[in-house]
Design an enzyme around this catalytic site. Structure first.
Site, PDB file in Angstrom:
ATOM      1  N   LYS A 195       0.831  -1.318  -0.113  1.00 12.53           N
ATOM      2  CA  LYS A 195      -0.055  -0.079   0.031  1.00 12.53           C
ATOM      3  C   LYS A 195       0.722   1.298   0.116  1.00 12.53           C
ATOM      4  O   LYS A 195       1.678   1.345   0.888  1.00 12.53           O
ATOM      5  CB  LYS A 195      -0.923   0.021   1.367  1.00 12.53           C
ATOM      6  CG  LYS A 195      -1.814   1.454   1.207  1.00 12.53           C
ATOM      7  CD  LYS A 195      -2.360   1.596   2.753  1.00 12.53           C
ATOM      8  CE  LYS A 195      -1.699   2.433   3.276  1.00 12.53           C
ATOM      9  NZ  LYS A 195      -1.956   3.871   2.957  1.00 12.53           N
ATOM     10  N   GLY A 247       7.055   4.621   8.428  1.00 10.09           N
ATOM     11  CA  GLY A 247       6.238   5.771   8.659  1.00 10.09           C
ATOM     12  C   GLY A 247       6.568   6.274  10.092  1.00 10.09           C
ATOM     13  O   GLY A 247       7.582   6.070  10.538  1.00 10.09           O
ATOM     14  N   SER A 248       5.532   6.573  10.681  1.00 10.79           N
ATOM     15  CA  SER A 248       5.543   7.325  11.890  1.00 10.79           C
ATOM     16  C   SER A 248       5.765   6.319  13.008  1.00 10.79           C
ATOM     17  O   SER A 248       5.288   5.211  12.933  1.00 10.79           O
ATOM     18  CB  SER A 248       4.475   8.322  12.107  1.00 10.79           C
ATOM     19  OG  SER A 248       3.276   7.266  12.277  1.00 10.79           O
ATOM     20  N   THR A 249       6.428   6.616  14.131  1.00 10.39           N
ATOM     21  CA  THR A 249       6.619   5.899  15.257  1.00 10.39           C
ATOM     22  C   THR A 249       5.275   5.773  15.833  1.00 10.39           C
ATOM     23  O   THR A 249       5.176   4.372  16.572  1.00 10.39           O
ATOM     24  CB  THR A 249       7.518   6.611  16.325  1.00 10.39           C
ATOM     25  OG1 THR A 249       8.828   6.918  15.632  1.00 10.39           O
ATOM     26  CG2 THR A 249       7.975   5.880  17.526  1.00 10.39           C
ATOM     27  N   GLU A 250       4.352   6.460  15.923  1.00 11.89           N
ATOM     28  CA  GLU A 250       2.840   6.287  16.401  1.00 11.89           C
ATOM     29  C   GLU A 250       2.315   4.942  15.791  1.00 11.89           C
ATOM     30  O   GLU A 250       2.081   4.267  16.392  1.00 11.89           O
ATOM     31  CB  GLU A 250       2.466   7.511  16.285  1.00 11.89           C
ATOM     32  CG  GLU A 250       0.934   7.478  17.079  1.00 11.89           C
ATOM     33  CD  GLU A 250       0.029   8.795  16.589  1.00 11.89           C
ATOM     34  OE1 GLU A 250       0.877   9.721  16.023  1.00 11.89           O
ATOM     35  OE2 GLU A 250      -0.869   8.756  17.015  1.00 11.89           O
ATOM     36  N   GLY A 252       3.827   2.862  13.717  1.00  9.40           N
ATOM     37  CA  GLY A 252       4.669   1.741  14.017  1.00  9.40           C
ATOM     38  C   GLY A 252       4.305   1.043  15.408  1.00  9.40           C
ATOM     39  O   GLY A 252       4.337  -0.322  15.449  1.00  9.40           O
ATOM     40  N   GLU A 269      10.677   0.860  10.097  1.00 14.84           N
ATOM     41  CA  GLU A 269      11.554   1.947   9.793  1.00 14.84           C
ATOM     42  C   GLU A 269      10.807   2.966  10.145  1.00 14.84           C
ATOM     43  O   GLU A 269      10.124   3.618   9.475  1.00 14.84           O
ATOM     44  CB  GLU A 269      12.249   1.900   8.419  1.00 14.84           C
ATOM     45  CG  GLU A 269      13.421   2.539   8.192  1.00 14.84           C
ATOM     46  CD  GLU A 269      13.057   3.923   7.652  1.00 14.84           C
ATOM     47  OE1 GLU A 269      13.190   4.807   8.735  1.00 14.84           O
ATOM     48  OE2 GLU A 269      12.785   3.973   6.519  1.00 14.84           O
ATOM     49  N   CYS A 303      13.233  10.758   6.656  1.00 13.47           N
ATOM     50  CA  CYS A 303      13.302  10.452   8.351  1.00 13.47           C
ATOM     51  C   CYS A 303      14.822  10.329   8.917  1.00 13.47           C
ATOM     52  O   CYS A 303      14.852  10.604  10.302  1.00 13.47           O
ATOM     53  CB  CYS A 303      12.869   8.724   8.408  1.00 13.47           C
ATOM     54  SG  CYS A 303      13.706   7.721   7.040  1.00 13.47           S
ATOM     55  N   GLU A 400      10.434  15.161  15.698  1.00 17.68           N
ATOM     56  CA  GLU A 400      10.525  14.943  14.187  1.00 17.68           C
ATOM     57  C   GLU A 400       9.685  16.201  13.757  1.00 17.68           C
ATOM     58  O   GLU A 400       8.476  15.981  13.750  1.00 17.68           O
ATOM     59  CB  GLU A 400      10.221  13.689  13.684  1.00 17.68           C
ATOM     60  CG  GLU A 400      10.524  13.521  12.498  1.00 17.68           C
ATOM     61  CD  GLU A 400      10.284  12.146  11.909  1.00 17.68           C
ATOM     62  OE1 GLU A 400       9.291  11.480  12.270  1.00 17.68           O
ATOM     63  OE2 GLU A 400      11.141  11.502  11.289  1.00 17.68           O
TER      64      GLU A 400
END
Ligand code: NDP
Length: 494
Positions: A195, A247-250, A252, A269, A303, A400
């Site tokens: 996606k 993508g974002s840590t959230e 992830g 990542e 990133c 970030e």
């Protein structure tokens, strides 16, 4: 008078040295009005759609499918069928041929892809042309080389493919992230459901045409489009054996929670807040170019961007002065203009986030500098920005921003530089600028970052593994290490 002298006499001397517009022609790209999902080698008519736009002009580009959980299940089933009924029997050297073909076709169609990438994502054409496209092709070439050498990459471990890989990618490097994900997955013998991000689906959809040209068997790569709900449906799908997410840590974290105990493999990542560290013996003009490249490349939507600049106190003033002077020469504007250095912010949502954090930085007491700059009237734009007087505790030094915004801090000794650099929940990348090789090695041993650049920044190579520590995620992409997460081994070690 010679001919040359006559020509010079007729040519008027320019009064200023601003660049004339140099737009790349758009007509190499043919857009469809509406795109479906690419499943089992065919286009499926979507049940729901949304509109994708150009962030530089807000112009609608095409209608895109918003895949429902049922459509995702369908794609996963197609990938499973392809894996079990054919692809897993294809010999490794045949697999390699498909990857080589894809790489060659990407090279042949690179201008078309570069224009599309800039149109849909807002990045300057000189970056999509000179970075995203060559690197995407290089990834397919690189992993094509490994496809029939897995036994040598992992000696005595009998590597086997996992099955179906679900892959979810972000909007900052749409085609390149696709290449990072699909190339190792196919080289290892898996099938894929991928996606792209909601705001940048078009290069992944054009890539389906490359798959058709390469005659990749149907169902080996399936592309479904949509927003986070589609991503969540891929994560939940029973038939998926591995998730690869960038993508974002959230998000992830949410994925990791969802997969806990399921036995599905996972690589993440995530974000970063990299320190770019300039020692007083560094070649300053070179370092300033590295700082610019580190944070303003791809509008700072990177990133591993060097978003925290650590400058040794004794050279603080000349560095800041040179940086401000260089900043004033950056050309912000039309991503399709070949002279543009900084393009459009990828979405209204991302622009709002940047503006919010910049306002917080001012409120916290940091000093802002923005060069004089005329921004286009339509679209999403942000002036390249530098913050000085930044304390470590400020949100602009911790979070970030993912935009063209640099925070500058200072240090006196290597120990202090190290302590400040490592004082972050992230650990993706770092830069070190010094003429002393021993200092580079000393710093590199102690920096908690997956990638460390010395006297350069943002250099990528498919043979070099990339990935993070701490909240920047786990797992490596690129290099031999990038194959491991797509394989299972007879010794049971993942
Ligand atoms: P997200 O993490 O939301 O997006 C990354 C990908 O995950 C997209 O394809 C997204 O779809 C998808 N996604 C969103 N929610 C879910 C979910 N619950 N389950 C599965 N997949 C999901 O990043 P954003 O685009 O929202 O950006 C937010 C911030 O994240 C940025 O400001 C930046 O700080 C950071 N970021 C970091 C990146 C990196 O390379 N490390 C890349 C992008 C962002 P959709 O696009 O439709 O939302």
């Amino acid at each position: 008078m010679t001919d040359l002298e006559r020509t010079h006499e007729r040519t008027p001397v320019p009064e200023d040295w601003t660049y004339a517009p140099a737009p790349e022609a758009r007509d190499i790209v043919t857009l469809r009005r509406r795109y479906g999902h690419y499943v089992g080698g065919e286009w499926l008519e979507p049940t729901e759609t949304y509109t994708t736009i150009s962030p530089a002009s807000e112009e609608p580009l095409a209608e895109i499918g918003q895949a429902t959980p049922a459509e995702v299940e369908h794609a996963v089933q197609a990938a499973r069928d392809a894996f079990e009924n054919g692809w897993s029997d294809v010999s490794p050297s045949e697999r390699a041929k498909y990857l080589f073909r894809i790489a060659r076709i990407l090279q042949e169609r690179s201008r078309e892809f570069a224009v599309l990438e800039s149109l849909n994502g807002g990045k300057p054409i000189k970056e999509s042309r000179d970075v995203d496209l060559p690197l995407s092709a290089a990834h397919f070439f690189y992993y094509a080389g490994w496809a029939d050498k897995l036994e040598y990459a992992f000696p005595n471990r009998r590597p086997r493919p996992i099955g179906v890989a679900g892959q979810i990618i972000p909007w900052n490097f749409p085609l390149l992230m696709l290449a990072w994900k699909i190339a190792p997955a196919l080289a290892a013998g898996n099938t894929v459901v991928l996606k792209p991000a909601e705001t940048t689906p078009l290069s992944a959809l054009l890539f389906c045409d490359v798959l058709r040209q390469a005659e990749l068997p149907p169902g080996v790569v399936n592309i479904v489009t949509g927003d986070g709900r589609t991503g969540a449906a891929i994560v939940k799908a029973d038939g998926v054996d591995k998730i690869a997410f960038t993508g974002s840590t959230e998000v992830g974290r949410a994925i990791q929670r969802e997969l806990a105990g399921t036995g599905k493999k996972l690589t993440l990542e995530l974000g970063g807040k990299a320190a770019n560290i300039i020692f007083d013996d560094a070649a300053l003009d070179q370092a300033v170019e590295g700082i610019i490249n580190g944070i303003y490349f791809n509008q700072g939507h990177v990133c591993c961007a060097g978003s925290r600049l650590l400058v040794q106190e004794s050279i603080y003033e000349p560095v800041v002065e040179k940086l401000k002077r260089r900043l004033a020469t950056l050309r912000v504007g039309d991503p399709l203009d070949k002279n543009t250095d900084v393009g459009a912010i990828n979405s209204k949502q991302q622009l709002d986030k940047i503006e919010e954090l910049v306002a917080v930085g001012k409120d916290e007491g940091a000093e802002i500098y923005q060069p004089p700059c005329r921004l286009p009237e339509k679209g999403y734009w942000f002036v390249p920005t530098v913050f000085t007087n930044v304390a470590q505790s400020y949100r602009i030094a911790q979070e970030e921003i993912f935009g063209p915004v640099l925070s500058i801090l200072t240090f006196r000794t290597p120990d202090e530089a190290l302590e400040k650099a490592n004082n972050t929940p992230y650990g993706l990348s770092a830069g070190v600028w010094t003429e002393k090789g021993s200092r580079i090695l000393w710093m590199a041993e102690r920096l908690r970052a997956g990638v460390i650049w010395a006297n350069t920044y943002n250099r990528f190579d498919p043979s070099s593994p990339f990935g993070g520590y701490k909240e920047s995620g786990f797992g490596r992409e690129g290099g031999r290490h990038g194959l491991g997460p797509y394989l299972q081994f007879e010794d049971g070690n993942g």
